[in-house]
Structure formats: C-alpha cells, structure tokens
Design a protein around this motif. Structure first.
Motif, PDB file in Angstrom:
ATOM      1  N   ASP A 243       0.831  -1.205   0.000  1.00 51.19           N
ATOM      2  CA  ASP A 243       0.000   0.000   0.000  1.00 51.19           C
ATOM      3  C   ASP A 243       0.869   1.260   0.000  1.00 51.19           C
ATOM      4  OD1 ASP A 243      -2.286  -1.539   0.045  1.00 51.19           O
ATOM      5  OD2 ASP A 243      -2.452  -1.530   2.234  1.00 51.19           O
ATOM      6  N   GLN A 244       1.956   1.233   0.745  1.00 46.43           N
ATOM      7  CA  GLN A 244       2.862   2.376   0.766  1.00 46.43           C
ATOM      8  C   GLN A 244       3.470   2.613  -0.613  1.00 46.43           C
ATOM      9  OE1 GLN A 244       5.826   2.419   3.848  1.00 46.43           O
ATOM     10  NE2 GLN A 244       4.391   1.789   5.449  1.00 46.43           N
ATOM     11  N   LYS A 245       3.885   1.529  -1.251  1.00 48.39           N
ATOM     12  CA  LYS A 245       4.462   1.649  -2.590  1.00 48.39           C
ATOM     13  C   LYS A 245       3.437   2.212  -3.565  1.00 48.39           C
ATOM     14  CE  LYS A 245       7.941  -2.018  -2.246  1.00 48.39           C
ATOM     15  NZ  LYS A 245       8.410  -3.327  -2.796  1.00 48.39           N
ATOM     16  N   ALA A 246       2.188   1.793  -3.426  1.00 42.50           N
ATOM     17  CA  ALA A 246       1.140   2.282  -4.324  1.00 42.50           C
ATOM     18  C   ALA A 246       0.915   3.781  -4.137  1.00 42.50           C
ATOM     19  CB  ALA A 246      -0.157   1.515  -4.060  1.00 42.50           C
ATOM     20  N   ARG A 247       0.950   4.255  -2.887  1.00 38.69           N
ATOM     21  CA  ARG A 247       0.752   5.694  -2.628  1.00 38.69           C
ATOM     22  C   ARG A 247       1.903   6.509  -3.195  1.00 38.69           C
ATOM     23  NH1 ARG A 247      -2.772   6.879  -3.540  1.00 38.69           N
ATOM     24  NH2 ARG A 247      -3.154   4.776  -4.256  1.00 38.69           N
ATOM     25  N   VAL A 248       3.117   6.049  -3.003  1.00 39.31           N
ATOM     26  CA  VAL A 248       4.273   6.762  -3.538  1.00 39.31           C
ATOM     27  C   VAL A 248       4.217   6.781  -5.060  1.00 39.31           C
ATOM     28  CG1 VAL A 248       6.784   6.763  -3.747  1.00 39.31           C
ATOM     29  CG2 VAL A 248       5.721   6.270  -1.536  1.00 39.31           C
ATOM     30  N   ALA A 249       3.876   5.634  -5.652  1.00 37.23           N
ATOM     31  CA  ALA A 249       3.779   5.559  -7.114  1.00 37.23           C
ATOM     32  C   ALA A 249       2.682   6.472  -7.643  1.00 37.23           C
ATOM     33  CB  ALA A 249       3.524   4.113  -7.540  1.00 37.23           C
ATOM     34  N   ALA A 250       1.586   6.608  -6.891  1.00 38.67           N
ATOM     35  CA  ALA A 250       0.472   7.432  -7.351  1.00 38.67           C
ATOM     36  C   ALA A 250       0.863   8.892  -7.478  1.00 38.67           C
ATOM     37  CB  ALA A 250      -0.708   7.293  -6.388  1.00 38.67           C
ATOM     38  N   HIS A 251       1.819   9.334  -6.655  1.00 35.50           N
ATOM     39  CA  HIS A 251       2.222  10.735  -6.668  1.00 35.50           C
ATOM     40  C   HIS A 251       3.597  10.944  -7.303  1.00 35.50           C
ATOM     41  CE1 HIS A 251      -1.245  11.492  -4.178  1.00 35.50           C
ATOM     42  NE2 HIS A 251      -0.848  10.550  -3.343  1.00 35.50           N
ATOM     43  N   ALA A 252       4.132   9.882  -7.879  1.00 34.03           N
ATOM     44  CA  ALA A 252       5.477   9.969  -8.454  1.00 34.03           C
ATOM     45  C   ALA A 252       5.546  10.954  -9.613  1.00 34.03           C
ATOM     46  CB  ALA A 252       5.933   8.578  -8.912  1.00 34.03           C
ATOM     47  N   GLU A 253       4.475  11.046 -10.404  1.00 34.66           N
ATOM     48  CA  GLU A 253       4.494  11.959 -11.551  1.00 34.66           C
ATOM     49  C   GLU A 253       4.671  13.407 -11.098  1.00 34.66           C
ATOM     50  OE1 GLU A 253       1.678  13.423 -15.306  1.00 34.66           O
ATOM     51  OE2 GLU A 253       0.981  11.857 -13.945  1.00 34.66           O
ATOM     52  N   ASN A 254       3.905  13.815 -10.090  1.00 29.70           N
ATOM     53  CA  ASN A 254       4.045  15.174  -9.574  1.00 29.70           C
ATOM     54  C   ASN A 254       5.424  15.406  -8.974  1.00 29.70           C
ATOM     55  OD1 ASN A 254       1.633  16.348 -10.284  1.00 29.70           O
ATOM     56  ND2 ASN A 254       0.584  15.781  -8.399  1.00 29.70           N
ATOM     57  N   VAL A 255       5.913  14.420  -8.237  1.00 34.62           N
ATOM     58  CA  VAL A 255       7.230  14.546  -7.612  1.00 34.62           C
ATOM     59  C   VAL A 255       8.308  14.744  -8.669  1.00 34.62           C
ATOM     60  CG1 VAL A 255       9.007  13.320  -6.308  1.00 34.62           C
ATOM     61  CG2 VAL A 255       6.636  13.260  -5.534  1.00 34.62           C
ATOM     62  N   LEU A 256       8.265  13.921  -9.705  1.00 32.11           N
ATOM     63  CA  LEU A 256       9.282  14.004 -10.756  1.00 32.11           C
ATOM     64  C   LEU A 256       9.195  15.329 -11.502  1.00 32.11           C
ATOM     65  CD1 LEU A 256      11.540  12.698 -12.389  1.00 32.11           C
ATOM     66  CD2 LEU A 256       9.803  11.617 -13.823  1.00 32.11           C
ATOM     67  N   ASN A 257       7.977  15.742 -11.851  1.00 35.68           N
ATOM     68  CA  ASN A 257       7.817  16.993 -12.598  1.00 35.68           C
ATOM     69  C   ASN A 257       8.333  18.183 -11.814  1.00 35.68           C
ATOM     70  OD1 ASN A 257       6.666  15.762 -14.821  1.00 35.68           O
ATOM     71  ND2 ASN A 257       4.571  16.044 -14.117  1.00 35.68           N
ATOM     72  N   VAL A 258       7.965  18.274 -10.546  1.00 33.07           N
ATOM     73  CA  VAL A 258       8.338  19.431  -9.740  1.00 33.07           C
ATOM     74  C   VAL A 258       9.825  19.437  -9.423  1.00 33.07           C
ATOM     75  CG1 VAL A 258       8.014  20.555  -7.507  1.00 33.07           C
ATOM     76  CG2 VAL A 258       6.040  19.692  -8.767  1.00 33.07           C
ATOM     77  N   SER A 259      10.358  18.310  -8.954  1.00 37.14           N
ATOM     78  CA  SER A 259      11.780  18.268  -8.622  1.00 37.14           C
ATOM     79  C   SER A 259      12.637  18.462  -9.869  1.00 37.14           C
ATOM     80  CB  SER A 259      12.134  16.943  -7.933  1.00 37.14           C
ATOM     81  OG  SER A 259      11.817  15.830  -8.765  1.00 37.14           O
ATOM     82  N   GLY A 260      12.163  17.926 -11.003  1.00 33.57           N
ATOM     83  CA  GLY A 260      12.897  18.134 -12.253  1.00 33.57           C
ATOM     84  C   GLY A 260      12.958  19.591 -12.637  1.00 33.57           C
ATOM     85  N   MET A 261      11.854  20.301 -12.453  1.00 36.69           N
ATOM     86  CA  MET A 261      11.816  21.733 -12.753  1.00 36.69           C
ATOM     87  C   MET A 261      12.761  22.512 -11.849  1.00 36.69           C
ATOM     88  SD  MET A 261       9.956  22.776 -15.250  1.00 36.69           S
ATOM     89  CE  MET A 261       8.554  22.370 -16.288  1.00 36.69           C
ATOM     90  N   VAL A 262      12.817  22.117 -10.575  1.00 35.00           N
ATOM     91  CA  VAL A 262      13.698  22.818  -9.632  1.00 35.00           C
ATOM     92  C   VAL A 262      15.151  22.677 -10.058  1.00 35.00           C
ATOM     93  CG1 VAL A 262      14.544  22.861  -7.260  1.00 35.00           C
ATOM     94  CG2 VAL A 262      12.104  22.595  -7.702  1.00 35.00           C
ATOM     95  N   PHE A 263      15.559  21.476 -10.403  1.00 38.09           N
ATOM     96  CA  PHE A 263      16.949  21.271 -10.807  1.00 38.09           C
ATOM     97  C   PHE A 263      17.236  21.933 -12.161  1.00 38.09           C
ATOM     98  CE2 PHE A 263      16.703  17.493  -7.886  1.00 38.09           C
ATOM     99  CZ  PHE A 263      17.583  18.017  -6.949  1.00 38.09           C
ATOM    100  N   ALA A 264      16.229  21.979 -13.034  1.00 32.27           N
ATOM    101  CA  ALA A 264      16.415  22.688 -14.301  1.00 32.27           C
ATOM    102  C   ALA A 264      16.573  24.181 -14.049  1.00 32.27           C
ATOM    103  CB  ALA A 264      15.229  22.417 -15.229  1.00 32.27           C
ATOM    104  N   ALA A 265      15.775  24.727 -13.117  1.00 37.77           N
ATOM    105  CA  ALA A 265      15.901  26.143 -12.767  1.00 37.77           C
ATOM    106  C   ALA A 265      17.269  26.442 -12.171  1.00 37.77           C
ATOM    107  CB  ALA A 265      14.802  26.533 -11.785  1.00 37.77           C
ATOM    108  N   ALA A 266      17.873  25.439 -11.535  1.00 37.39           N
ATOM    109  CA  ALA A 266      19.215  25.626 -10.960  1.00 37.39           C
ATOM    110  C   ALA A 266      20.242  25.906 -12.053  1.00 37.39           C
ATOM    111  CB  ALA A 266      19.618  24.388 -10.167  1.00 37.39           C
TER     112      ALA A 266
END
Length: 491
Positions: A336-359
């Motif tokens: 269940d924990q893995k499913a919750r993390v996977a469910a929000h992985a798209e947002n996590v990747l998009n946002v963190s990717g943008m932050v590092f790109a802005a760097a």
C-alpha cells in the motif's frame, strides 16, 4: 556585452516557453547552457550548474516529500470536509468559487510557505473547477497572486532577506507596509470577483447535480471553448491525464485541441463521458480513505505547520519526517505504501525536475556575472533627477527583477546597490527595503520559483498558459501596492 546577453537570454527563454516552442524544463537547461558558451565561459558550465543545484537541492527535497505528504492527506480524506464546506459556500457559482480561491490562498499563505499554500488550495478547489469546467488558469493565477502579496510576511522570506541585506529590523520594514499590502490584497479579491463574473458569464447557470444540460443562460462546452479561444486564453477541458483513481481519480484540465479531451490513465477517466466522476477526490467509497485516523492526520498536519512556522527544524527535514509518519500510520502494509508513492510519483518528478532545471538557469545567470552587470546597468541608467525618488524607482524595478531572478539574487545583490544610490540622495535604507517588497505579487509566478511548479503541476496547467494569463494581473497588483505605499507615505 554580458548585460546585453543577459537580457537576450531572459527574453529568449520567456518567448520560447510562452509560445510553447520548448518545454519549460528544456528551456531552463538549454538556453542558459547556450548563452554560457556564447559569453566564452562554457568551460565553467559544470561548476555553475553544480553550484546552482547545490543551492536548490534542499528546496527540491522539501518539495518532493511535501508532495508525498499532502498527496497522502488527500488520499486519506483529510481535506474532504474543507472541500464540502467550500462547496456549500460557493453553491456552484463561478464568481464565489474564484473569490473563495483567493481567500483560501491568502489565509493559508500565513504559514509563509508557497508550496504548502498551493498544495492545500489546489487540493481543495480543483474538484470544483473540474466539475464545473471552469478555467484552471484562473485558479492558478488568483492563487499565485494572492500568495505573492502574503509572501511578504516576515517569516515568508523576502522581508527577512531585505532586513538581512540592509541590516534592518524586519518589523520596521513590514509593519508600516501593512496598509499598502492590505490594499494589494483587496486588489486581488476585486480581481477574483471580476474574473469570477467573467467565468459566470461564460458558463451561465450551473448545477452540481449531474452533467449540466444545455439551457438558456448556459453555453455549450464547444461554444465556451470557442469564446475562450477568441479571448486569447488557453482552451481548458474538464479532464486530462490523471494520476490514478486511487490517488484522487480523474485528471485535471489541460490545454487541448478544440473539441478534444484528455484521457485518464491508471484508472482515471476521460472528461467527455457524461458518467465520468469529476469530483473523485470527494468519492466517499475510495479505498484510500482512513476515517478512523482523521483526527490523527489533522493533528499531524497542524503540528507540522506549527513546527514549520516556528522553524524548529529545516523544512525539508520536517516534510521528510511527516511523509514517513503519514505513510507508516495510514498504510502500514508495504504494498500500500508503494502504491501511494507511485500514485504521486508523476508530480514529484515533474516538480523536482523543474527545480533542478531552474538551478541551471540561476547558476549560469549568477556565475557568469550577467545578473550583476544587468543590475548595475539599470541602476546607472536611472537619471540623477530621480535620486530623491529612489523608493519609487526601487518599487518599479522590483517588479521585473524579482520575476527574472531569485529573491536571494535580488535582495542580496541588487537591493544594497539601490540602497547605496538612495542614501546618496537622502533616501533612508528602510524605504528602499519596503519598496523592494512591491514585486512579490509577480515574483510568485516566476519560472525561477519552485513553488509555482507545484501549483501548475497539481492543476495540470501548462506553465506557458499560466504565465500568459497571470503576468498582467500580478504586475497590476504590484503597481497597486506601490501606488498605495506612495499614497500613504510609506515609500
């Protein structure tokens, strides 16, 4: 040369993302890399990028775990009562919904953290906007502008930076600015009211009970899209790519071609089906609900926000601990924990990717010296006759400068120069500090602010669409704050 290339680089970046010739992430990386080579410092690109990434790494970590934390809180139903209360207040009235968005964003902004504000605001309001097929850029624009005005609280960042840079007391800067900032907040509410009336006129009489039917006073979806296109705004449809039914259901509205809708994925649904649930966040039967743990989750969230305001621990550490506790208590089984993390992985990747790109962008802009040269060029261009009015000059300059660079770069790199120029003409440093807060309404929609990617990411809105819609209103709000400051004699 550096000055010219700096301005050209910023112009090229904005043009490419607003015309959708490049994605924001690609533009944030490739444009500065190209200009770093053009200024003859390509050999140092790696150093500049690593320095920028090092500076923004804590922010990226904070956003990653904050998204997981609030995502879990949405899954387990923490915000369902809030959404229902807002539903009852708004009564399916687009005007009330937009004003409610502004009020909610302003109130939540008191915690001083833009990312938290956007997560809570979007979580509460997005189901309403999706269900009524309202323009999502209205939601993101109003929320960002309201947060920008409230971001000036002493614990929010800009005021503390100005105080540190000029060796002043934060209270001496902020407290006298309250009337002007209050006028700015009223401006946001008026803007929300006007935009809400425009949405009401476009959509007509709405109901939350089932799919709306064509009726007098209500335009069809196709007619609404055509009118939206004629106004030069992005066409938004009811649903786009979702993150899965377990994570909150169908997708949010995304820019689309006329007459088309996005398809939900991983259990999500398309928006064009009459039976598509457009408020799955409120689904009382979703498997992730944890009603018996409601008060535990509420207490955990209140404690987390309290510790955040008190700055007991670094924000990334607080959200890391909070996410770990929330996952362990609400979903004790590993699958269940893995499913919750996977469910929000798209947002996590998009946002963190943008932050590092802005760097990359900030690292090159600062490392090559372009920021410093641009600042000195602008300050030197100020006529001597404007010396006694450096407060006004600072306020005007804060609007574009806080948009094109980080708060650190502006307050520690440019404000001291402006204060020095003002002191030569008898303008007190505290006036310069107050004037430097004027541009924050626009700053919160800057491509260099990590929190804005949380906002557009959760709302599934293209960053270019958000920029085109928001910049003019946020700049107007900043000008209203400046005018109020001058009228009250604060600046």
């Amino acid at each position: 040369m550096l000055t010219l290339l700096g301005f050209v680089m910023i112009a090229a970046f904005l043009t490419l993302i607003m015309t959708k010739k490049m994605s924001p992430m690609a533009a944030l990386v490739l444009i500065p890399a190209l200009f770093c080579v053009l200024v003859g410092q390509g050999a140092h690109l790696g150093d500049y990028v690593l320095k920028g990434i090092g500076d923004l790494a804590p922010t990226a970590a904070m956003l990653m775990f904050a998204i997981v934390y609030f995502g879990v809180m949405i899954d387990v139903g923490l915000f369902d009562p809030v959404v229902r209360v807002i539903l009852r207040f708004c009564k399916a009235d687009p005007m009330r919904i937009v004003v409610g968005t502004a009020v909610l964003a302003a109130v939540v902004s008191l915690d001083g953290d833009g990312s938290t504000t956007f997560m809570i605001t979007v979580s509460a309001m997005l189901p309403l906007y999706r269900r009524l097929k309202m323009s999502l850029v209205v939601m993101t624009g109003v929320a960002a502008t309201a947060n920008g005005v409230m971001n000036t609280v002493p614990w929010g960042g800009p005021t503390a930076r100005a105080a540190t840079a000029l060796k002043l007391d934060a209270g001496d800067i902020f407290v006298p600015m309250i009337p002007a900032l209050g006028v700015g907040l009223v401006c946001v509410f008026v803007l929300a009211y006007v935009l809400g009336l425009r949405e009401r006129k476009r959509l007509g009489l709405l109901t939350l009970d089932g799919p709306a039917e064509d009726a007098p006073g209500r335009v069809t979806e196709q007619a609404a899209e055509q009118e939206t296109e004629e106004r030069g705004e992005p066409v938004l449809v009811g649903a786009g790519a979702g993150t899965g039914a377990a994570a909150g259901g169908d997708g949010a509205g995304v820019p689309a071609q006329h007459g088309t809708g996005g398809a939900g994925t991983a259990g999500g649904t398309g928006a064009d089906r009459d039976d598509a649930p457009t408020d799955a966040v409120l689904d009382p039967h979703r498997a992730t609900l944890r009603p018996k743990l409601y008060w535990f989750n509420a207490a955990l969230t209140v404690a987390l926000l309290a510790l955040l305001i008190l700055q007991t621990l670094p924000i990334p550490v607080l959200f890391l601990l909070g996410a770990a506790i929330a996952l362990t208590v609400n979903f004790p089984h590993m699958p269940d924990q893995k499913a919750r993390v996977a469910a929000h992985a798209e947002n996590v990747l998009n946002v963190s990717g943008m932050v590092f790109a802005a760097a990359v962008f900030t690292g090159v802009l600062t490392g090559t010296g372009m920021v410093e040269h641009m600042a000195r060029y602008v300050v030197d261009a100020v006529p001597d006759g404007m010396g006694p009015h450096m407060g006004l000059v600072t306020g005007l300059l804060s609007i574009p400068f806080t948009y094109f660079m980080s708060n650190d770069g502006f307050y520690f790199g440019i404000v001291p120069i402006l204060a020095e120029a003002g002191a030569a003409h008898g303008v007190a440093p505290v006036e310069i500090a107050r004037a430097s807060l004027v541009g924050q309404a626009l700053h919160m929609s800057s491509p260099l602010v990590p929190a804005v990617y949380v906002l557009v990411g959760m709302a599934k809105v293209e960053f270019g669409d958000h920029t085109r819609f928001t910049v003019k209103w946020a700049a107007l709000t900043s000008l209203v704050v400046l005018a109020a400051g001058l009228l009250f004699g604060i600046i």
